[in-house]
Design an enzyme around this catalytic site. Structure first.
Site, PDB file in Angstrom:
ATOM      1  N   ASP A 188     -16.948  45.111  62.261  1.00 36.90           N
ATOM      2  CA  ASP A 188     -17.841  46.176  62.759  1.00 36.90           C
ATOM      3  C   ASP A 188     -17.700  46.392  64.263  1.00 36.90           C
ATOM      4  OD1 ASP A 188     -18.906  46.467  60.137  1.00 36.90           O
ATOM      5  OD2 ASP A 188     -20.307  44.826  60.490  1.00 36.90           O
ATOM      6  N   GLU A 200     -28.459  57.296  57.762  1.00 39.51           N
ATOM      7  CA  GLU A 200     -27.054  57.110  57.368  1.00 39.51           C
ATOM      8  C   GLU A 200     -26.526  58.359  56.682  1.00 39.51           C
ATOM      9  OE1 GLU A 200     -25.902  53.429  55.419  1.00 39.51           O
ATOM     10  OE2 GLU A 200     -27.787  52.504  56.025  1.00 39.51           O
ATOM     11  N   ASN A 235     -16.205  53.587  59.068  1.00 38.18           N
ATOM     12  CA  ASN A 235     -17.159  52.759  58.323  1.00 38.18           C
ATOM     13  C   ASN A 235     -18.580  53.123  58.747  1.00 38.18           C
ATOM     14  OD1 ASN A 235     -18.052  50.479  56.692  1.00 38.18           O
ATOM     15  ND2 ASN A 235     -18.420  49.398  58.613  1.00 38.18           N
ATOM     16  N   HIS A 250     -22.332  51.488  59.143  1.00 39.55           N
ATOM     17  CA  HIS A 250     -22.977  50.178  59.218  1.00 39.55           C
ATOM     18  C   HIS A 250     -24.462  50.393  59.518  1.00 39.55           C
ATOM     19  CE1 HIS A 250     -23.347  45.895  59.830  1.00 39.55           C
ATOM     20  NE2 HIS A 250     -24.042  46.144  60.934  1.00 39.55           N
ATOM     21  N   GLY A 310     -23.270  53.882  46.308  1.00 40.77           N
ATOM     22  CA  GLY A 310     -22.542  55.102  46.669  1.00 40.77           C
ATOM     23  C   GLY A 310     -23.399  56.239  47.185  1.00 40.77           C
ATOM     24  N   SER A 311     -24.574  55.951  47.741  1.00 44.62           N
ATOM     25  CA  SER A 311     -25.396  57.071  48.232  1.00 44.62           C
ATOM     26  C   SER A 311     -24.765  57.718  49.472  1.00 44.62           C
ATOM     27  CB  SER A 311     -26.831  56.626  48.507  1.00 44.62           C
ATOM     28  OG  SER A 311     -26.900  55.762  49.613  1.00 44.62           O
TER      29      SER A 311
END
Ligand code: GRF
Length: 208
Positions: free
Chosen positions: A153, A182, A115, A117, A20-21
């Protein structure tokens, strides 16, 4: 209201399966006032996900839909959809959700599900993207935030950030370098959505 515009605060919710970062990076940006949103829920398929602790610390309601307790993927996804609807979210953020969503959920949240990725899509979709990048020998890697469609994706790209691949990198060192990016890319993409600055035209997403 967002201080600089007349848009109303969006409701955002999350699907996460593990550490969960990335979820943390978004809730931190909401707490800092960078993202004009309210976090309405975390839904997880994994009762041991560390994301649950993060949600509790931030006061975000948690719903566990434990994949292991369902006899079929269809039954699991029905419960998952019910939990997701309960969040009454404008945007669902997949922040390390490690399963492929079925078409019913993808369709219901079309255009309002993102999302993250850990690769520069369309290269290295699917699992172990960082390992794929190292093994392929690319010199540049990175991360992609994309809208979710029915493919793996494959949805329209919202934000990408890149990092160098260094000669001695392995999967772990590259993953660590990508993860830093990210944590910038996902909050930015969520912010742009919440500020109504994404104009989606087929595959192409223009930032207004
Ligand atoms: C991230 O690398 C993300 O890109 C991928 O799964 C990982 C989740 O990490 N989809 P975390 O749970 O956000 O720390």
């Amino acid at each position: 209201m967002h201080p600089e515009t007349s848009i109303t605060r969006k409701r955002i919710a999350f699907l996460a399966s593990g550490r969960g970062s990335n979820f943390q990076a978004v809730i931190d940006a909401v707490a800092a006032g960078t993202i004009p949103a309210t976090c309405t829920g975390l839904v997880t398929d994994n009762p041991r996900a560390y994301a649950i602790e993060r949600a509790k610390s931030a006061g975000v309601p948690v719903t566990v839909v434990d994949y292991a307790r369902f006899s079929s993927k269809a039954a699991y996804e029905e419960a998952l959809l019910h939990a997701m609807r309960g969040c009454r979210a404008d945007l669902f953020v997949l922040a390390g959700y490690m399963r492929i969503l079925g078409p019913v959920i993808v369709h219901e949240f079309s255009g309002r599900m993102m999302n993250i990725h850990p690769a520069l899509l369309p290269a290295f979709a699917g699992l172990h993207a960082q390992r794929q990048a190292v093994e392929y020998g690319v010199k540049v890697a990175g991360c992609t935030v994309h809208l979710v469609d029915e493919g793996l994706d494959t949805g329209p790209i919202v934000v990408q950030r890149c990092v160098p691949v260094l000669p001695d990198d392995d999967e772990t060192t590259l993953a660590d370098r990508i993860l830093i990016e990210e944590h910038k890319a996902l909050p930015l993409a969520v912010q742009l959505f919440c500020e109504e600055r994404l104009d989606v035209d087929g595959r192409r997403v223009r930032v207004l």
